[in-house]
Design a protein around this motif. Structure first.
Motif, PDB file in Angstrom:
ATOM      1  N   GLY A 231       1.664   1.986  -5.155  1.00  0.00           N
ATOM      2  CA  GLY A 231       1.863   2.472  -3.795  1.00  0.00           C
ATOM      3  C   GLY A 231       1.569   3.952  -3.684  1.00  0.00           C
ATOM      4  N   LEU A 232       1.186   4.346  -2.469  1.00  0.00           N
ATOM      5  CA  LEU A 232       0.810   5.751  -2.253  1.00  0.00           C
ATOM      6  C   LEU A 232       1.995   6.687  -2.431  1.00  0.00           C
ATOM      7  CD1 LEU A 232      -1.539   5.224   0.814  1.00  0.00           C
ATOM      8  CD2 LEU A 232      -2.200   5.896  -1.503  1.00  0.00           C
ATOM      9  N   ALA A 233       3.200   6.233  -2.059  1.00  0.00           N
ATOM     10  CA  ALA A 233       4.366   7.112  -2.157  1.00  0.00           C
ATOM     11  C   ALA A 233       4.565   7.568  -3.594  1.00  0.00           C
ATOM     12  CB  ALA A 233       5.608   6.397  -1.641  1.00  0.00           C
ATOM     13  N   GLU A 234       4.345   6.644  -4.539  1.00  0.00           N
ATOM     14  CA  GLU A 234       4.564   7.005  -5.932  1.00  0.00           C
ATOM     15  C   GLU A 234       3.486   7.967  -6.423  1.00  0.00           C
ATOM     16  OE1 GLU A 234       6.691   4.062  -7.927  1.00  0.00           O
ATOM     17  OE2 GLU A 234       5.573   4.361  -9.778  1.00  0.00           O
ATOM     18  N   LEU A 235       2.276   7.774  -5.887  1.00  0.00           N
ATOM     19  CA  LEU A 235       1.176   8.682  -6.237  1.00  0.00           C
ATOM     20  C   LEU A 235       1.537  10.104  -5.818  1.00  0.00           C
ATOM     21  CD1 LEU A 235      -1.720   8.052  -7.369  1.00  0.00           C
ATOM     22  CD2 LEU A 235      -2.523   8.358  -5.041  1.00  0.00           C
ATOM     23  N   PHE A 236       2.022  10.253  -4.580  1.00  0.00           N
ATOM     24  CA  PHE A 236       2.432  11.569  -4.085  1.00  0.00           C
ATOM     25  C   PHE A 236       3.591  12.101  -4.911  1.00  0.00           C
ATOM     26  CE2 PHE A 236       0.757  10.083   0.231  1.00  0.00           C
ATOM     27  CZ  PHE A 236      -0.476  10.647  -0.007  1.00  0.00           C
TER      28      PHE A 236
ATOM     29  N   ILE B  53       0.825  -1.209   0.000  1.00  0.00           N
ATOM     30  CA  ILE B  53       0.000   0.000   0.000  1.00  0.00           C
ATOM     31  C   ILE B  53       0.862   1.265   0.000  1.00  0.00           C
ATOM     32  CG2 ILE B  53      -1.600   1.354   1.412  1.00  0.00           C
ATOM     33  CD1 ILE B  53      -3.079  -1.193   2.015  1.00  0.00           C
ATOM     34  N   GLY B  54       1.911   1.261   0.790  1.00  0.00           N
ATOM     35  CA  GLY B  54       2.757   2.452   0.868  1.00  0.00           C
ATOM     36  C   GLY B  54       3.606   2.633  -0.378  1.00  0.00           C
ATOM     37  N   GLY B  55       4.138   1.542  -0.868  1.00  0.00           N
ATOM     38  CA  GLY B  55       5.024   1.607  -2.035  1.00  0.00           C
ATOM     39  C   GLY B  55       6.184   0.666  -1.814  1.00  0.00           C
ATOM     40  N   ARG B  56       6.440  -0.189  -2.819  1.00  0.00           N
ATOM     41  CA  ARG B  56       7.416  -1.260  -2.630  1.00  0.00           C
ATOM     42  C   ARG B  56       8.842  -0.777  -2.594  1.00  0.00           C
ATOM     43  NH1 ARG B  56       6.011  -6.021  -6.752  1.00  0.00           N
ATOM     44  NH2 ARG B  56       8.119  -6.525  -6.144  1.00  0.00           N
ATOM     45  N   ALA B  57       9.130   0.273  -3.325  1.00  0.00           N
ATOM     46  CA  ALA B  57      10.544   0.615  -3.498  1.00  0.00           C
ATOM     47  C   ALA B  57      10.824   2.076  -3.173  1.00  0.00           C
ATOM     48  CB  ALA B  57      10.983   0.281  -4.920  1.00  0.00           C
ATOM     49  N   ARG B  58      10.021   2.662  -2.300  1.00  0.00           N
ATOM     50  CA  ARG B  58      10.251   4.044  -1.887  1.00  0.00           C
ATOM     51  C   ARG B  58      10.352   4.069  -0.377  1.00  0.00           C
ATOM     52  NH1 ARG B  58      10.337   4.416  -6.520  1.00  0.00           N
ATOM     53  NH2 ARG B  58       9.567   5.978  -7.983  1.00  0.00           N
ATOM     54  N   VAL B  59      11.406   4.701   0.147  1.00  0.00           N
ATOM     55  CA  VAL B  59      11.556   4.782   1.591  1.00  0.00           C
ATOM     56  C   VAL B  59      10.336   5.449   2.207  1.00  0.00           C
ATOM     57  CG1 VAL B  59      12.976   5.685   3.446  1.00  0.00           C
ATOM     58  CG2 VAL B  59      14.061   4.817   1.386  1.00  0.00           C
ATOM     59  N   ALA B  60       9.868   6.514   1.560  1.00  0.00           N
ATOM     60  CA  ALA B  60       8.684   7.209   2.080  1.00  0.00           C
ATOM     61  C   ALA B  60       7.482   6.279   2.090  1.00  0.00           C
ATOM     62  CB  ALA B  60       8.390   8.451   1.242  1.00  0.00           C
ATOM     63  N   GLY B  61       7.454   5.318   1.173  1.00  0.00           N
ATOM     64  CA  GLY B  61       6.345   4.367   1.108  1.00  0.00           C
ATOM     65  C   GLY B  61       6.250   3.528   2.366  1.00  0.00           C
ATOM     66  N   ALA B  62       7.400   3.163   2.928  1.00  0.00           N
ATOM     67  CA  ALA B  62       7.403   2.372   4.161  1.00  0.00           C
ATOM     68  C   ALA B  62       6.771   3.176   5.288  1.00  0.00           C
ATOM     69  CB  ALA B  62       8.829   1.975   4.528  1.00  0.00           C
ATOM     70  N   ILE B  63       7.113   4.455   5.337  1.00  0.00           N
ATOM     71  CA  ILE B  63       6.601   5.303   6.416  1.00  0.00           C
ATOM     72  C   ILE B  63       5.107   5.544   6.235  1.00  0.00           C
ATOM     73  CG2 ILE B  63       6.785   7.590   7.472  1.00  0.00           C
ATOM     74  CD1 ILE B  63       9.768   7.550   6.692  1.00  0.00           C
ATOM     75  N   ILE B  64       4.708   5.847   4.990  1.00  0.00           N
ATOM     76  CA  ILE B  64       3.285   6.108   4.722  1.00  0.00           C
ATOM     77  C   ILE B  64       2.459   4.849   4.995  1.00  0.00           C
ATOM     78  CG2 ILE B  64       1.619   6.629   2.896  1.00  0.00           C
ATOM     79  CD1 ILE B  64       3.807   8.401   1.618  1.00  0.00           C
TER      80      ILE B  64
END
Ligand code: ADP
Ligand code: MG
Length: 589
Positions: free
Chosen positions: A304-309, A256-267
C-alpha cells in the motif's frame, strides 16, 4: 519543539501537512465539481477505514462492505426524504441499520474459515440488494429514492459545495482518530498476530472470533456512516449504491492505499476517486489507463502507498526514539492452587489409523520440570497440543489447576495460565523481537481487552515494552531486541519464543523442542532460566531431543513410544529403564 523534535513526532506532522494541503485545495483550488469529487472521496475514505478493521487488521475477506454502505444510504434516504427527519436522527439510525444486519449474520459467519466467510458475506450483500429491489414501497425499487436533501441539523443546513466538503472531511477526521485509537498500540499488535500467526495468538490467550466479531460490526458502522453522507451528497439513492461495484471500489482502495493504515484509507480513496477525473481525457482508452495506474500502484507498493510514504518518512527521521529501561514485572509469579498445574487423564488422540497419543495419564506438578522424551513421531507434539488446547482429545480429560478444560479452545486454556512454544517457531515476522514479547506482556493483563474494540489509554505499550526488555534480556536476547523476527537466526527465534511464553507468567509452561538450533552455551543459559522459573512455582513440561540437556534439569522424565507412556520417573530411573532403552535411547549413554 526543536526541528528534530518535530521530525520525530510522526505521524502527526505528515498528517497535519496533508490536512492543510487538502484544506487549501478545497478552499482555493477546487470548483463546485472538484468539491463534489473531494467529498465523495471523503465518504469512501470512511468506508475503507471500516473495511480495514476486518480485511486489513484481521485478514478476513469480507464482501459485505458495499452492502453496509448501501444500507446506510437507503436508511438516510428513507428517513430524510420520506419522513423529513433531522440528520441527528437519520445519521445514527443509518449507522445502526448495517450494524444490526452485521450482528445478525456475524454469529454463524465468523466461525467460518476464510473463503466460506467471504461467501457468507457475499450472500449478505446479495440479500440486501434483493431486499432493496423488491421492497418498492419503501425503497423505490429499481428507480431508487430521489430528493435526498442537504444535511440538516436543527435549523442549520449544510449547503452543498465547500460547507458539505468541510462537513464530510470533519467526519473523516473524527473517524480516522477513532480508528487510530482502536488499532494502535497493543491492540494493533494483537490484531497483527491474530491475522499473521493465529496459533501464536491463541497461545497468548487472544480470541480471534471475538476480535473478528467486533471488527465486522465496526466495519458496518463505518460503512453506514459513509453511505449516509454519500446519500446527502448525491441527493439520490439508487440500487447502484448497494451493488457490487461499491465493494470492488472499496477493496481496490484498501489494497492500493494500504490495508492496515488509517492514512492508507484516505490516500486510497483520494486517489481512486480522482483517477477517473485525471484520465477523462483518454476517452476510449480511459479504462486501460485507469487499470494500468492501479496496477502500477500495486506493483510499486504491494503493502500500500501509505506504507511506502511511511518508510520514506522513517528514513527522513534523524534518530529513533529511545527504548524504555527494562523493568522487572510488577506481578508475582502465578501459583497453582492445586498440586497439578496441568493434568492429562487417559488422554487419547488419533489421526485416521494412527493413534498419536494413546491413553496417557500424566500430571505436571507446580514448580517441577517434567521432561518428555520419545522418538520422532512418538506423539510428543500431539500430547503438547492436547495439554494446551490446540487439539481436542478423542478420549480422556485435560485439567488445568484442577479445572476441567477438555475441549476448550486454545485461547481459553491459555487464559487459565498455560503458555507454550511451538516446535516450528511461530513469531509475528514483521514485528521486532521486542514487540513479539511485549504483546505477551500486554496480553497477560487482560487478553480480552486487546480485542474488544474499545479505545484504551496511552502508556500501556511503553510499560509492556519495558517489561519485555527485561524478559528478552533474561533469555539472552538483549542484542536482537530491535530486529524484526524474520531477520533472526534460528537460535534467537527460539529464545524470543521462550521469553514470550515465560512473560505470560504461566502456571504451566509447555515447551516443544526449545533446544533445537541453540548452541551449547545458549542451552546452558536456557536451562538456568527454566530452573529459576520452576523455583518460582511454574510447572514446566519440556520435550526435546537433547537428552543430556533434559536429564540435567528434569525432576521427572516421561517417555512416549508410539503414543503410549512407557516410563515415568526420575532421570536416573528412566535412563536405565529397559523399555526406554529399547524404544528410544538405544545404546546411547
Ligand atoms: P513427535 O512430536 O513425538 O515427533 P507427533 O506428535 O508430531 O510426534 O506425531 C505423532 C504421530 O501422529 C505421528 O505418526 C504423526 O505422523 C501423526 N500426526 C501428528 N499430527 C498429525 C496430523 N495433524 N495429521 C495426521 N497425523 C498426524
Ligand atoms: Mg514433535
Amino acid at each position: 519543539m526543536t526541528a528534530r523534535g518535530i521530525l520525530d513526532a510522526p505521524p502527526a506532522l505528515p498528517l497535519l501537512l496533508g490536512a492543510v494541503a487538502l484544506g487549501a485545495y478545497a478552499a482555493f483550488g477546487a470548483d463546485e465539481y472538484a468539491l463534489r469529487v473531494l467529498s465523495t472521496a471523503g465518504t469512501f475514505a470512511l468506508l475503507v477505514m471500516g473495511y480495514q478493521f476486518v480485511f486489513g487488521h484481521l485478514g478476513a475477506l469480507s464482501l459485505a462492505q458495499g452492502a453496509f454502505f448501501g444500507l446506510g444510504a437507503y436508511a438516510t434516504a428513507i428517513l430524510s426524504s420520506r419522513y423529513g427527519l433531522d440528520f441527528s436522527v437519520s445519521f445514527p439510525v443509518s449507522i445502526a441499520v448495517p450494524v444490526i444486519a452485521a450482528a445478525i449474520v456475524a454469529a454463524p459467519v465468523l466461525r467460518l474459515e476464510t473463503h466460506y466467510f467471504a461467501l457468507a458475506t457475499l450472500v449478505l450483500a446479495q440479500g440486501a440488494l434483493v431486499a432493496v429491489l423488491n421492497w418498492e414501497t419503501l425503497t423505490g425499487g429499481a428507480n431508487g429514492l430521489p430528493g435526498v436533501g442537504a444535511v440538516r441539523i436543527g435549523d442549520l443546513a449544510v449547503a452543498r459545495g465547500l460547507p458539505m466538503a468541510a462537513f464530510v472531511w470533519c467526519a473523516v477526521g473524527l473517524g480516522a482518530l477513532l480508528a487510530w485509537r482502536l488499532v494502535h498500540g497493543a491492540s494493533g499488535m494483537a490484531f497483527a498476530c491474530l491475522r499473521d500467526r493465529p496459533l501464536a495468538a491463541a497461545a497468548l490467550g487472544l480470541d480471534g472470533a471475538h476480535a473478528r466479531h467486533g471488527a465486522f460490526l465496526m466495519s458496518a458502522a463505518y460503512g453506514g456512516a459513509a453511505g449516509a453522507l454519500h446519500a446527502h451528497l448525491s441527493g439520490v439513492v439508487s440500487p447502484e449504491s448497494i451493488e457490487f461495484p461499491v465493494m470492488v471500489s472499496c477493496l481496490t482502495m484498501a489494497v492500493i492505499g494500504g490495508r492496515a493504515r488509517v492514512a492508507g484509507a484516505i490516500i486510497g480513496a483520494l486517489l481512486l476517486a480522482h483517477l477517473p477525473e485525471w484520465f477523462r481525457g483518454f476517452e476510449r482508452t480511459y479504462l486501460i489507463a485507469y487499470g494500468a495506474a492501479a496496477l502500477a500502484a500495486v506493483i510499486l507498493a504491494p503493502a500500500g502507498l501509505a506504507e511506502l510514504f511511511e518508510r520514506a518518512w522513517d528514513r527522513l527521521r534523524t534518530h529513533h526514539p529511545a527504548l524504555p529501561t527494562p523493568s522487572r514485572p510488577a506481578t508475582a509469579p502465578r501459583r497453582a492452587a492445586t498440586s497439578a498445574a496441568l493434568a492429562l487423564d487417559k488422554a487419547s488422540k488419533r489421526f485416521g489409523g494412527v493413534v498419536a497419543v494413546d491413553g496417557v495419564t500424566l500430571d505436571l506438578k507446580a514448580g517441577e520440570i517434567l521432561a518428555l522424551i520419545g522418538a520422532n513421531g512418538s506423539g510428543k507434539s500431539t500430547l503438547i497440543n492436547l495439554a494446551t488446547g490446540f487439539a481436542a482429545p478423542d478420549g480422556g480429560r485435560i485439567a488445568v489447576d484442577g479445572e476441567d478444560v477438555t475441549g476448550d479452545p486454545a485461547h481459553a486454556v491459555a487464559r487459565r495460565g498455560v503458555a507454550r512454544t511451538f516446535q516450528a517457531t511461530d513469531l509475528v515476522e514483521d514485528s521486532s523481537a521486542l514487540d513479539n514479547v511485549a504483546l505477551a506482556c500486554a496480553a497477560r493483563v487482560g487478553p480480552e481487552r486487546l480485542t474488544n474494540w474499545r479505545p484504551h489509554g496511552r502508556g500501556g505499550m511503553a510499560a509492556a515494552r519495558a517489561e519485555a526488555r527485561w524478559w528478552l534480556a533474561r533469555f539472552g536476547g538483549a542484542q536482537t531486541e530491535g530486529q524484526k523476527a524474520r531477520e533472526l537466526p534460528a537460535g534467537a527465534r527460539r529464545l524470543v519464543e521462550c521469553a514470550r511464553a515465560a512473560a505470560r507468567n504461566p502456571l504451566a509452561l509447555v515447551l516443544d523442542e526449545p533446544g533445537a538450533g541453540l548452541s551449547a552455551a545458549e542451552k546452558t543459559a536456557l536451562a538456568e532460566r527454566l530452573r529459576e522459573l520452576a523455583r518460582d512455582g511454574t510447572g514446566i513440561l519440556i520435550a526435546d531431543h537433547d537428552t543430556e540437556f533434559l536429564f540435567a534439569i528434569a525432576d521427572r522424565v516421561a517417555c512416549l513410544d508410539r503414543g503410549r507412556l512407557v516410563a515415568l520417573g526420575s532421570p536416573q530411573d528412566v535412563r536405565t529403564d529397559p523399555a526406554v532403552i529399547a524404544a528410544y535411547l538405544g545404546n546411547a549413554p
